[in-house]
Design a protein around this motif. Sequence first.
Motif, PDB file in Angstrom:
ATOM      1  N   ASP A  72       0.793  -1.238   0.000  1.00 48.27           N
ATOM      2  CA  ASP A  72       0.000   0.000   0.000  1.00 48.27           C
ATOM      3  C   ASP A  72       0.829   1.294   0.000  1.00 48.27           C
ATOM      4  O   ASP A  72       0.532   2.219  -0.741  1.00 48.27           O
ATOM      5  N   HIS A  73       1.915   1.363   0.794  1.00 47.98           N
ATOM      6  CA  HIS A  73       2.614   2.641   0.995  1.00 47.98           C
ATOM      7  C   HIS A  73       3.288   3.197  -0.268  1.00 47.98           C
ATOM      8  O   HIS A  73       3.257   4.380  -0.536  1.00 47.98           O
ATOM      9  N   ASN A  74       3.975   2.304  -0.974  1.00 40.76           N
ATOM     10  CA  ASN A  74       4.819   2.694  -2.092  1.00 40.76           C
ATOM     11  C   ASN A  74       4.120   2.764  -3.429  1.00 40.76           C
ATOM     12  O   ASN A  74       4.629   3.347  -4.386  1.00 40.76           O
ATOM     13  N   LEU A  75       2.989   2.102  -3.515  1.00 36.53           N
ATOM     14  CA  LEU A  75       2.324   1.909  -4.809  1.00 36.53           C
ATOM     15  C   LEU A  75       1.895   3.221  -5.431  1.00 36.53           C
ATOM     16  O   LEU A  75       1.212   4.011  -4.789  1.00 36.53           O
ATOM     17  N   PRO A  76       2.243   3.454  -6.671  1.00 39.54           N
ATOM     18  CA  PRO A  76       1.654   4.600  -7.369  1.00 39.54           C
ATOM     19  C   PRO A  76       0.136   4.387  -7.452  1.00 39.54           C
ATOM     20  O   PRO A  76      -0.329   3.245  -7.485  1.00 39.54           O
ATOM     21  N   THR A  77      -0.638   5.463  -7.491  1.00 33.72           N
ATOM     22  CA  THR A  77      -2.100   5.326  -7.542  1.00 33.72           C
ATOM     23  C   THR A  77      -2.628   5.533  -8.965  1.00 33.72           C
ATOM     24  O   THR A  77      -3.819   5.714  -9.163  1.00 33.72           O
ATOM     25  N   THR A  78      -1.708   5.504  -9.927  1.00 29.78           N
ATOM     26  CA  THR A  78      -2.090   5.544 -11.342  1.00 29.78           C
ATOM     27  C   THR A  78      -2.466   4.119 -11.764  1.00 29.78           C
ATOM     28  O   THR A  78      -2.169   3.160 -11.035  1.00 29.78           O
ATOM     29  N   PRO A  79      -3.104   3.937 -12.922  1.00 27.59           N
ATOM     30  CA  PRO A  79      -3.583   2.599 -13.302  1.00 27.59           C
ATOM     31  C   PRO A  79      -2.507   1.507 -13.194  1.00 27.59           C
ATOM     32  O   PRO A  79      -1.344   1.726 -13.534  1.00 27.59           O
ATOM     33  N   ARG A  80      -2.922   0.337 -12.726  1.00 33.66           N
ATOM     34  CA  ARG A  80      -1.976  -0.747 -12.429  1.00 33.66           C
ATOM     35  C   ARG A  80      -1.835  -1.730 -13.584  1.00 33.66           C
ATOM     36  O   ARG A  80      -0.919  -2.539 -13.597  1.00 33.66           O
ATOM     37  N   VAL A  81      -2.822  -1.706 -14.473  1.00 40.67           N
ATOM     38  CA  VAL A  81      -2.716  -2.578 -15.656  1.00 40.67           C
ATOM     39  C   VAL A  81      -2.923  -1.715 -16.901  1.00 40.67           C
ATOM     40  O   VAL A  81      -3.639  -0.705 -16.853  1.00 40.67           O
ATOM     41  N   ASP A  82      -2.274  -2.082 -17.983  1.00 38.89           N
ATOM     42  CA  ASP A  82      -2.422  -1.310 -19.224  1.00 38.89           C
ATOM     43  C   ASP A  82      -3.652  -1.780 -19.998  1.00 38.89           C
ATOM     44  O   ASP A  82      -4.391  -2.656 -19.529  1.00 38.89           O
ATOM     45  N   ALA A  83      -3.850  -1.207 -21.165  1.00 37.69           N
ATOM     46  CA  ALA A  83      -5.049  -1.511 -21.961  1.00 37.69           C
ATOM     47  C   ALA A  83      -5.157  -3.001 -22.280  1.00 37.69           C
ATOM     48  O   ALA A  83      -6.253  -3.548 -22.421  1.00 37.69           O
ATOM     49  N   PRO A  85      -6.284   2.550  -5.329  1.00 40.61           N
ATOM     50  CA  PRO A  85      -6.097   2.583  -3.878  1.00 40.61           C
ATOM     51  C   PRO A  85      -4.638   2.502  -3.422  1.00 40.61           C
ATOM     52  O   PRO A  85      -3.816   1.824  -4.029  1.00 40.61           O
ATOM     53  N   GLY A  86      -4.358   3.177  -2.309  1.00 42.57           N
ATOM     54  CA  GLY A  86      -3.033   3.146  -1.693  1.00 42.57           C
ATOM     55  C   GLY A  86      -2.911   4.273  -0.684  1.00 42.57           C
ATOM     56  O   GLY A  86      -3.848   5.049  -0.485  1.00 42.57           O
ATOM     57  N   CYS A  87      -1.741   4.382  -0.074  1.00 45.49           N
ATOM     58  CA  CYS A  87      -1.515   5.410   0.948  1.00 45.49           C
ATOM     59  C   CYS A  87      -1.375   6.797   0.320  1.00 45.49           C
ATOM     60  O   CYS A  87      -1.648   7.807   0.956  1.00 45.49           O
ATOM     61  N   SER A  88      -0.897   6.843  -0.916  1.00 41.76           N
ATOM     62  CA  SER A  88      -0.870   8.067  -1.715  1.00 41.76           C
ATOM     63  C   SER A  88      -0.212   9.241  -0.994  1.00 41.76           C
ATOM     64  O   SER A  88       0.840   9.091  -0.376  1.00 41.76           O
ATOM     65  N   ALA A  89      -0.839  10.406  -1.073  1.00 42.48           N
ATOM     66  CA  ALA A  89      -0.235  11.659  -0.611  1.00 42.48           C
ATOM     67  C   ALA A  89      -0.255  11.826   0.910  1.00 42.48           C
ATOM     68  O   ALA A  89       0.065  12.888   1.417  1.00 42.48           O
ATOM     69  N   CYS A  90      -0.627  10.773   1.641  1.00 44.49           N
ATOM     70  CA  CYS A  90      -0.554  10.867   3.106  1.00 44.49           C
ATOM     71  C   CYS A  90       0.889  10.937   3.550  1.00 44.49           C
ATOM     72  O   CYS A  90       1.209  11.560   4.553  1.00 44.49           O
ATOM     73  N   LEU A  91       1.761  10.266   2.818  1.00 44.82           N
ATOM     74  CA  LEU A  91       3.189  10.290   3.178  1.00 44.82           C
ATOM     75  C   LEU A  91       4.009  10.350   1.901  1.00 44.82           C
ATOM     76  O   LEU A  91       3.649   9.741   0.899  1.00 44.82           O
ATOM     77  N   GLY A  92       5.092  11.087   1.947  1.00 41.70           N
ATOM     78  CA  GLY A  92       5.838  11.319   0.713  1.00 41.70           C
ATOM     79  C   GLY A  92       6.718  10.162   0.306  1.00 41.70           C
ATOM     80  O   GLY A  92       7.938  10.296   0.255  1.00 41.70           O
ATOM     81  N   MET A  93       6.125   9.019  -0.009  1.00 39.03           N
ATOM     82  CA  MET A  93       6.999   7.920  -0.440  1.00 39.03           C
ATOM     83  C   MET A  93       6.562   7.235  -1.726  1.00 39.03           C
ATOM     84  O   MET A  93       7.170   6.282  -2.176  1.00 39.03           O
ATOM     85  N   PRO A 102       4.671   8.479  -5.822  1.00 39.68           N
ATOM     86  CA  PRO A 102       4.721   9.693  -6.663  1.00 39.68           C
ATOM     87  C   PRO A 102       3.743  10.810  -6.258  1.00 39.68           C
ATOM     88  O   PRO A 102       3.889  11.941  -6.725  1.00 39.68           O
ATOM     89  N   ASP A 103       2.738  10.525  -5.405  1.00 41.13           N
ATOM     90  CA  ASP A 103       1.759  11.555  -5.025  1.00 41.13           C
ATOM     91  C   ASP A 103       2.324  12.436  -3.916  1.00 41.13           C
ATOM     92  O   ASP A 103       2.288  12.063  -2.740  1.00 41.13           O
TER      93      ASP A 103
END
Lengths: 476, 201
Positions: free
Chosen positions: A65-76, A415-423, A425-426
């Motif tokens: 959860d912490h590190n994952l980018p929150t952009t799409p996880r699978v391509d087209a 989903p993910g921790c995102s901009a809650c902590l700077g680790m 890309p958010d």
Amino acid sequence: MASRPRTLYEKIWDAHVVETREDGTALIYIDRHLVHEVTSPQAFEGLRAAGRRVRRPELTLAVPDHNLPTTPRVDAAGRPVPIADPESAAQLAALEANAPAFGIRYIPATAREQGIVHVVGPEQGFSLPGTTIVCGDSHTACHGGLGALAFGIGTSEVEHVLATQTLLLQQARPMEVRVEGELGLGVSAKDLILHIIGRIGAAGGTGHVIEYRGRVFERMSIEERLTVCNMSIEAGARAGLIAPDDTTFAYLKGRPMAPKGAEWDAAVAYWRTLRTDEGAVFAKSVTINAADVEPSVTWGTSPEDVVPIGGRVPAPEDFADEAKRIAAQKSLEYMGLAPGTPMTEVAIENVFIGSCTNSRIEDLRAAAAVLKGRRKADNVRWAIVVPGSGLVKAQAEEEGLDRIFTEAGFEWREPGCSACLGMNPDKVPPGERCASTSNRNFVGRQGPGARTHLVSPAMAAAAAVTGRLTDVRALV
Amino acid sequence: MQPLTRVTGRAIPLGLKNVDTDVIIPARWLKTISREGLGAGAFEAIRSEPGNVFDNPLYAGAKLLIAGDNFGCGSSREHAAWALADLGIRVVIAPSFSDIFSGNAVKNGILPLVLEQDAVDRLLAVAREGLELTVDLEAQTVTTPYQDRFAFAIDPFRKHCLLNGLDEIGLTMARSEAIAAFEARRAAAQPWLMRGTAATS
């Protein structure tokens, strides 16, 4: 059985004592262990180096959860999108390899069930009332909303739990936060917990486990209770608790990892005994009048720096304590705020709706209710909504909330921790301000130089609409 | 773990309250799968300020750090303790610590030493002169070249672990029969508690 009246905390503690050492340290059994990618690699490495196995693999659940980018996880084409940052990729790969190597259930980043550990645990019925729950993450306190004794641990303790399913602990002192009366219209669970932290301070609960008591909590949904307990750690308490009741049982019934059939009935019968006895003694007790709670915002760099939205930025001289005056001075410099400024005049450039504190379906509904038919202000450069799990995301989409957000100018993320902590890309850029539904306004928390104002989901939505911190009650 | 009995050295007079673990080691340094080398990121924001205490030659080689109330609050990241250890810090003195940080510190051979604010203020003043402090864990005292002597309290189990550099996991694994007996009782009385992820419908 002991006849002395006991608090809820003492009942759960007593039920988990394997043995007590002569010096008073107790060996406590751990029922549920959540693992994510950031605080576990060194623990698995430790097990490997010592040739140790995981004692009870089925009592641990692993989710990235912490590190994952929150952009799409699978391509087209449905293929997993590689993680650009090599260090994040290595850490995520380590968890993906460690979990099966040690026999632990792993929810991959591409699964619908993936999400923030503290959203996933309750959602899957892995987190249950009366259990001890740990995770290498201080917001584990969250699960106390189900009546579980849940607390954050360090990586050495993660390794200890993996190897032994226990921890060596000193018993904490029970503390009561009693809220009298009812919350006003437009005042949320987040506003209440911010108010409580402002009142008791960032160290007010140190050495204690807080039990939240009163009608306000009994009337809350599980989502709201999880929000309250989540931030117990911001008051210094390792854990927060709300006694389980019919609301809790209704929430858990039928969840994938919750007990079934006759075991469900037996579990509920046990859970009904998990209440503080009449006459039980708390080491510390604080009473809050719910009518005093207004929509709350933070002005500084500690979660105790709370004012009502109608309030002003304080001056360092306002504080009696010398250390606090110095801290306030530093906070104001970092935050770029002048004493006496009305909070509603503070302009923001970023809005973050998400985190283990406020990313559940009710949080998204509350924010969407404010945003419906509105758009973010032009000075709001970046506004994102990050659902707490894939299941929350799917539910929100079914309700059409994603369209309300995107039409208001928000980005709708994975989903993910995102901009809650700077680790991941958010991040909030240096010197910019963010109205954030997360839990920490620490220096650099949302990225180096980022300035965080903690608010509720509805308040974050209101700030997005006006481009400054705003009393949401004026918009509804 | 390296045993800790007696530490003599200079002390970094940080003195701030509510120093959170994000300040001790920012999140971007947490993408490591090792415990080593985190000193490079320790107190990054503070060290970017000119004239900060960490870069002051007066405190070079310090083995102690002195802070205000609620040191180590916030995130449970043990990286904070690893970063301090990597800086060479063996003792942190403060009026209070967060519960999680103090546990993490002990597990890494760092003593979280609690003293009253007055005593901490006195030690800050001595430390600012670049003088050495001595911490004697066996005797539970902190002394200065000016003959100040402050007694401190510590949980006996933590003291035992620090003095002997003990591995808690090894200690607990020696109790595996008691753990197995506890598990057997639970499995009989409340089998649902033992199912965990295996309960998935």
